[in-house]
Design a protein around this motif. Structure first.
Motif, PDB file in Angstrom:
ATOM      1  N   ASP A 109     -51.711 124.876  17.669  1.00  0.00           N
ATOM      2  CA  ASP A 109     -51.910 124.691  16.231  1.00  0.00           C
ATOM      3  C   ASP A 109     -51.007 123.551  15.770  1.00  0.00           C
ATOM      4  OD1 ASP A 109     -52.608 124.989  13.606  1.00  0.00           O
ATOM      5  OD2 ASP A 109     -51.341 126.737  13.260  1.00  0.00           O
ATOM      6  N   TYR A 110     -51.620 122.490  15.267  1.00  0.00           N
ATOM      7  CA  TYR A 110     -50.887 121.317  14.799  1.00  0.00           C
ATOM      8  C   TYR A 110     -50.880 121.288  13.276  1.00  0.00           C
ATOM      9  CZ  TYR A 110     -51.442 119.512  19.553  1.00  0.00           C
ATOM     10  OH  TYR A 110     -51.404 119.343  20.909  1.00  0.00           O
ATOM     11  N   THR A 111     -49.753 120.901  12.691  1.00  0.00           N
ATOM     12  CA  THR A 111     -49.658 120.668  11.256  1.00  0.00           C
ATOM     13  C   THR A 111     -49.485 119.174  11.048  1.00  0.00           C
ATOM     14  OG1 THR A 111     -48.585 122.805  10.939  1.00  0.00           O
ATOM     15  CG2 THR A 111     -48.363 121.203   9.166  1.00  0.00           C
ATOM     16  N   VAL A 112     -50.403 118.590  10.259  1.00  0.00           N
ATOM     17  CA  VAL A 112     -50.409 117.142  10.028  1.00  0.00           C
ATOM     18  C   VAL A 112     -49.987 116.899   8.579  1.00  0.00           C
ATOM     19  CG1 VAL A 112     -51.800 115.047  10.093  1.00  0.00           C
ATOM     20  CG2 VAL A 112     -52.316 116.923  11.659  1.00  0.00           C
ATOM     21  N   ARG A 113     -48.967 116.074   8.396  1.00  0.00           N
ATOM     22  CA  ARG A 113     -48.516 115.687   7.064  1.00  0.00           C
ATOM     23  C   ARG A 113     -48.767 114.186   6.888  1.00  0.00           C
ATOM     24  NH1 ARG A 113     -45.752 120.009   8.158  1.00  0.00           N
ATOM     25  NH2 ARG A 113     -44.711 121.344   6.691  1.00  0.00           N
ATOM     26  N   ILE A 114     -49.463 113.851   5.809  1.00  0.00           N
ATOM     27  CA  ILE A 114     -49.846 112.457   5.559  1.00  0.00           C
ATOM     28  C   ILE A 114     -49.179 111.992   4.274  1.00  0.00           C
ATOM     29  CG2 ILE A 114     -51.766 110.864   5.224  1.00  0.00           C
ATOM     30  CD1 ILE A 114     -53.545 113.091   6.495  1.00  0.00           C
ATOM     31  N   GLY A 115     -48.429 110.920   4.376  1.00  0.00           N
ATOM     32  CA  GLY A 115     -47.812 110.304   3.204  1.00  0.00           C
ATOM     33  C   GLY A 115     -48.424 108.941   2.950  1.00  0.00           C
ATOM     34  N   ILE A 116     -48.765 108.670   1.694  1.00  0.00           N
ATOM     35  CA  ILE A 116     -49.395 107.397   1.323  1.00  0.00           C
ATOM     36  C   ILE A 116     -48.480 106.708   0.317  1.00  0.00           C
ATOM     37  CG2 ILE A 116     -51.433 106.315   0.304  1.00  0.00           C
ATOM     38  CD1 ILE A 116     -52.977 108.858   1.208  1.00  0.00           C
ATOM     39  N   SER A 117     -48.273 105.407   0.505  1.00  0.00           N
ATOM     40  CA  SER A 117     -47.354 104.661  -0.364  1.00  0.00           C
ATOM     41  C   SER A 117     -47.930 104.475  -1.761  1.00  0.00           C
ATOM     42  CB  SER A 117     -47.050 103.301   0.252  1.00  0.00           C
ATOM     43  OG  SER A 117     -48.216 102.504   0.230  1.00  0.00           O
ATOM     44  N   ASN A 118     -47.051 104.123  -2.681  1.00  0.00           N
ATOM     45  CA  ASN A 118     -47.479 103.817  -4.048  1.00  0.00           C
ATOM     46  C   ASN A 118     -48.291 102.529  -4.054  1.00  0.00           C
ATOM     47  OD1 ASN A 118     -46.118 106.004  -5.139  1.00  0.00           O
ATOM     48  ND2 ASN A 118     -44.213 104.839  -5.314  1.00  0.00           N
ATOM     49  N   ASP A 119     -49.118 102.390  -5.075  1.00  0.00           N
ATOM     50  CA  ASP A 119     -49.913 101.169  -5.205  1.00  0.00           C
ATOM     51  C   ASP A 119     -49.036  99.954  -5.456  1.00  0.00           C
ATOM     52  OD1 ASP A 119     -52.158 102.625  -4.780  1.00  0.00           O
ATOM     53  OD2 ASP A 119     -52.803 102.685  -6.865  1.00  0.00           O
ATOM     54  N   ALA A 120     -47.890 100.157  -6.102  1.00  0.00           N
ATOM     55  CA  ALA A 120     -47.035  99.031  -6.478  1.00  0.00           C
ATOM     56  C   ALA A 120     -46.392  98.359  -5.261  1.00  0.00           C
ATOM     57  CB  ALA A 120     -45.948  99.514  -7.428  1.00  0.00           C
ATOM     58  N   ASP A 121     -46.348  99.053  -4.141  1.00  0.00           N
ATOM     59  CA  ASP A 121     -45.710  98.477  -2.965  1.00  0.00           C
ATOM     60  C   ASP A 121     -46.497  97.295  -2.378  1.00  0.00           C
ATOM     61  OD1 ASP A 121     -43.750 100.354  -3.230  1.00  0.00           O
ATOM     62  OD2 ASP A 121     -44.529 101.686  -1.681  1.00  0.00           O
ATOM     63  N   TYR A 122     -47.804  97.357  -2.454  1.00  0.00           N
ATOM     64  CA  TYR A 122     -48.645  96.308  -1.874  1.00  0.00           C
ATOM     65  C   TYR A 122     -49.651  95.808  -2.923  1.00  0.00           C
ATOM     66  CZ  TYR A 122     -46.763  97.977   2.544  1.00  0.00           C
ATOM     67  OH  TYR A 122     -45.912  98.333   3.550  1.00  0.00           O
ATOM     68  N   LYS A 123     -49.140  95.376  -4.049  1.00  0.00           N
ATOM     69  CA  LYS A 123     -50.008  94.929  -5.142  1.00  0.00           C
ATOM     70  C   LYS A 123     -49.864  93.428  -5.311  1.00  0.00           C
ATOM     71  CE  LYS A 123     -50.511  97.627  -8.679  1.00  0.00           C
ATOM     72  NZ  LYS A 123     -50.322  98.362  -9.927  1.00  0.00           N
ATOM     73  N   GLU A 124     -50.975  92.809  -5.489  1.00  0.00           N
ATOM     74  CA  GLU A 124     -50.991  91.362  -5.739  1.00  0.00           C
ATOM     75  C   GLU A 124     -51.502  91.126  -7.152  1.00  0.00           C
ATOM     76  OE1 GLU A 124     -53.930  88.116  -4.121  1.00  0.00           O
ATOM     77  OE2 GLU A 124     -52.495  88.686  -2.572  1.00  0.00           O
ATOM     78  N   GLN A 125     -50.881  90.226  -7.843  1.00  0.00           N
ATOM     79  CA  GLN A 125     -51.275  89.949  -9.220  1.00  0.00           C
ATOM     80  C   GLN A 125     -51.600  88.469  -9.358  1.00  0.00           C
ATOM     81  OE1 GLN A 125     -48.213  90.789 -12.079  1.00  0.00           O
ATOM     82  NE2 GLN A 125     -49.693  91.144 -13.702  1.00  0.00           N
ATOM     83  N   ASN A 126     -52.760  88.190  -9.919  1.00  0.00           N
ATOM     84  CA  ASN A 126     -53.195  86.816 -10.182  1.00  0.00           C
ATOM     85  C   ASN A 126     -53.376  86.652 -11.685  1.00  0.00           C
ATOM     86  OD1 ASN A 126     -53.324  86.076  -7.463  1.00  0.00           O
ATOM     87  ND2 ASN A 126     -55.373  86.964  -7.264  1.00  0.00           N
ATOM     88  N   SER A 127     -52.873  85.589 -12.181  1.00  0.00           N
ATOM     89  CA  SER A 127     -52.982  85.337 -13.623  1.00  0.00           C
ATOM     90  C   SER A 127     -53.625  83.975 -13.864  1.00  0.00           C
ATOM     91  CB  SER A 127     -51.596  85.347 -14.282  1.00  0.00           C
ATOM     92  OG  SER A 127     -51.008  86.598 -14.160  1.00  0.00           O
ATOM     93  N   SER A 128     -54.412  83.950 -14.892  1.00  0.00           N
ATOM     94  CA  SER A 128     -54.962  82.682 -15.366  1.00  0.00           C
ATOM     95  C   SER A 128     -54.799  82.653 -16.891  1.00  0.00           C
ATOM     96  CB  SER A 128     -56.433  82.553 -14.956  1.00  0.00           C
ATOM     97  OG  SER A 128     -57.209  83.477 -15.663  1.00  0.00           O
ATOM     98  N   LEU A 129     -55.306  81.632 -17.512  1.00  0.00           N
ATOM     99  CA  LEU A 129     -55.218  81.553 -18.974  1.00  0.00           C
ATOM    100  C   LEU A 129     -56.034  82.649 -19.642  1.00  0.00           C
ATOM    101  CD1 LEU A 129     -55.456  77.695 -19.463  1.00  0.00           C
ATOM    102  CD2 LEU A 129     -53.428  79.136 -19.682  1.00  0.00           C
TER     103      LEU A 129
END
Length: 163
Positions: A109-129
């Motif tokens: 019997d295996y117990t699997v724990r999954i952790g997922i990072s926050n969105d802010a860790d790998y977020k790209e932001q592009n800005s224009s006018l």
């Protein structure tokens, strides 16, 4: 200087002296007995090692299956739970094997724990006018698989970045 010669010993005495005595036979039986006990202990420890390796290989296979399924779902749909805790799954693996004299069926019997990072860790932001856009291009996934073998807890951890 010898006081006796081969010819001075009678044939009857030579026959009695030929072969092994009872003490030699008892000592050799004791040595063989110790060797058989040592080989039996070696076989038992080899069997335990093989089963322990199989359970670890099962844990690696389960973590890889979870990782592949998360990768197939896609980064956009991976969300950390609202509680902030890890996602917990239970998996059971069974196999039949014969790592020794007797065949057996192994269930772990295996117990699997999954952790997922926050969105802010790998977020790209592009800005224009006119507009600012944000895009999450990757997420870090931590997978920990735990199981118990012979009353001792074992675990493996795997981390990757899904893009």
């Amino acid at each position: 200087m010898r006081f006796w010669t081969e010819k001075s010993i009678s044939p009857e005495v030579r026959r009695r002296k030929a072969g092994f005595g009872i003490m030699e036979i008892l000592i050799s039986a004791a040595v063989l007995g110790f060797m058989i006990v040592a080989l039996n202990l070696l076989q038992t420890s080899n069997r335990d090692s093989i089963i322990r390796i199989r359970t670890r290989d099962g844990a690696v296979a389960i973590s890889q299956e979870v990782l592949d399924s998360l990768s197939a779902v896609g980064v956009a749909s991976l969300q950390m739970p609202a509680s902030g805790n890890k996602i917990v799954l239970h998996k059971i693996r069974e196999w039949e094997g014969k790592p020794g004299v007797y065949a057996h069926k192994m269930t772990v019997d295996y117990t699997v724990r999954i952790g997922i990072s926050n969105d802010a860790d790998y977020k790209e932001q592009n800005s224009s006018l006119y507009k600012t856009t944000e895009h999450v291009y990757a997420k870090k996934v931590d997978i920990e698989v735990e199981w118990t073998y012979k009353g001792t807890p074992h675990s493996i951890s795997m981390s990757t970045v899904l893009r």
